[in-house]
Design a protein around this motif. Structure first.
Motif, short mmCIF file in Angstrom:
data_model
loop_
_atom_site.label_atom_id
_atom_site.label_comp_id
_atom_site.label_asym_id
_atom_site.label_seq_id
_atom_site.Cartn_x
_atom_site.Cartn_y
_atom_site.Cartn_z
N THR A 63 0.81 -1.22 0.00
CA THR A 63 0.00 0.00 0.00
C THR A 63 0.84 1.28 0.00
O THR A 63 0.29 2.37 0.00
CB THR A 63 -0.93 0.03 1.22
N ASP A 64 2.16 1.14 -0.02
CA ASP A 64 3.03 2.31 0.04
C ASP A 64 2.83 3.22 -1.18
O ASP A 64 2.86 2.75 -2.33
CB ASP A 64 4.50 1.85 0.09
N LEU A 65 2.65 4.51 -0.93
CA LEU A 65 2.32 5.43 -2.01
C LEU A 65 3.47 5.62 -2.98
O LEU A 65 3.25 5.71 -4.20
CB LEU A 65 1.91 6.79 -1.41
N VAL A 66 4.71 5.67 -2.49
CA VAL A 66 5.85 5.85 -3.39
C VAL A 66 6.03 4.60 -4.25
O VAL A 66 6.29 4.70 -5.46
CB VAL A 66 7.13 6.15 -2.59
N LEU A 67 5.87 3.44 -3.67
CA LEU A 67 5.97 2.20 -4.44
C LEU A 67 4.89 2.15 -5.50
O LEU A 67 5.17 1.82 -6.67
CB LEU A 67 5.86 1.00 -3.50
N ARG A 68 3.67 2.46 -5.13
CA ARG A 68 2.58 2.42 -6.11
C ARG A 68 2.81 3.44 -7.23
O ARG A 68 2.52 3.17 -8.40
CB ARG A 68 1.25 2.66 -5.41
N ARG A 69 3.34 4.62 -6.88
CA ARG A 69 3.62 5.62 -7.91
C ARG A 69 4.67 5.10 -8.88
O ARG A 69 4.56 5.30 -10.10
CB ARG A 69 4.08 6.91 -7.26
#
Length: 281
Positions: A240-246
């Motif tokens: 769910t990490d935002l940087v990873l998803r980006r």
């Protein structure tokens, strides 16, 4: 000074950038230009300080500690900087991947940054929920100023779980400048750690995750991030990490899990490469 061996190559610049970005005021001194980082660390006979100088071939460490604690501090440093990693093994798993391959080639020997203190990692992660990294560092510095103790070289030691566990929620909220709910989460975490929740490598990640998720205010992202940073789980995936998803084009978390299957059993290295490409260098 001690010279710590490693399997080269060692991607020094990204590690120094990550250390500087997360440095807790009072506890750490970052000097990326000189490839140095200094911080207090917990040790059996009381807080110690270690200064590391990173090179592509080795790490030089200067330890300020009780003589009997030197070996324990060196072991902490090795886990913290992932000095026992095998870059060739990582490249064998990730190097041919169409997304990860170019990143592995660009930063050979990138390490998964660990931590010297599981409770500190968890507490700072809680303080960083839903705020910027800069705000999290500010909150952590206030926590250290209010509740930490002395360490060598004028640095401060991060407060021990029992100290935070004994704090009144309103007192903690006012000292750190956080919400009441965040203060209660921090105290619940400290109580759990003081009562035996072990956030060091070698623990069962699934059991630690279960216990963390039972605490108020701690969700999957916090638990999965700590599996990577504190527990040393090399297959950890904070989906769910935002940087990873980006970095992956903003898919839903379920799709991140599916895409990452091909990176097993070293998903933590894949995550670190993607974080590094997005956030640091």
């Amino acid at each position: 000074m001690l010279r710590l061996a490693l399997r080269p190559p060692f991607a020094v610049a990204p590690v120094l950038a990550a250390l500087a970005a997360h440095a807790v005021p009072g506890v750490e001194l970052a000097d990326p230009a000189a490839a140095r980082h200094t911080r207090s660390v917990p040790a059996p006979h009381g807080p110690a300080v270690v200064a590391v100088h990173l090179t592509a071939e080795h790490v030089d460490a200067t330890v300020h500690a009780h003589p009997a604690d030197e070996a324990a501090v060196v072991a902490l440093v090795r886990r913290w900087l992932d000095l026992d990693a095998d870059p060739a093994a990582v490249a064998a798993v990730l190097g041919a991947d169409p997304l990860l391959g170019p990143l592995v080639a660009a930063r050979p020997g990138l390490r998964v940054l660990g931590h010297v203190d599981g409770f500190e990692a968890a507490a700072v992660t809680v303080l960083g929920q839903q705020v910027s990294l800069a705000a999290a560092r500010t909150f952590a510095g206030r926590l250290v100023a209010a509740y930490g103790g002395p360490a060598p070289l004028g640095l401060r030691a991060f407060p021990r779980p029992a100290v935070i566990a004994a704090a009144a929620p309103e007192e903690l909220r006012a000292a750190v400048g956080i919400t009441g709910a965040r203060a209660r989460t921090l105290i619940a975490l400290a109580v759990a750690c003081a009562d035996g929740l072990d956030l060091r490598p070698g623990q069962d990640p699934a059991e630690v995750r279960r216990r963390l998720l039972a605490l108020p205010g701690i969700g999957p992202w916090t638990a999965d991030y700590l599996a990577l940073r504190a527990l040393g789980d090399r297959d950890a995936l904070p989906a769910t990490d935002l940087v990873l998803r980006r970095a992956l084009g903003n898919p839903p978390a379920a799709d991140v899990v599916g895409q990452a299957e091909r990176w097993r059993p070293l998903r933590a290295y894949a995550v670190t490469h993607l974080w590094t490409a997005q956030a640091y260098l």
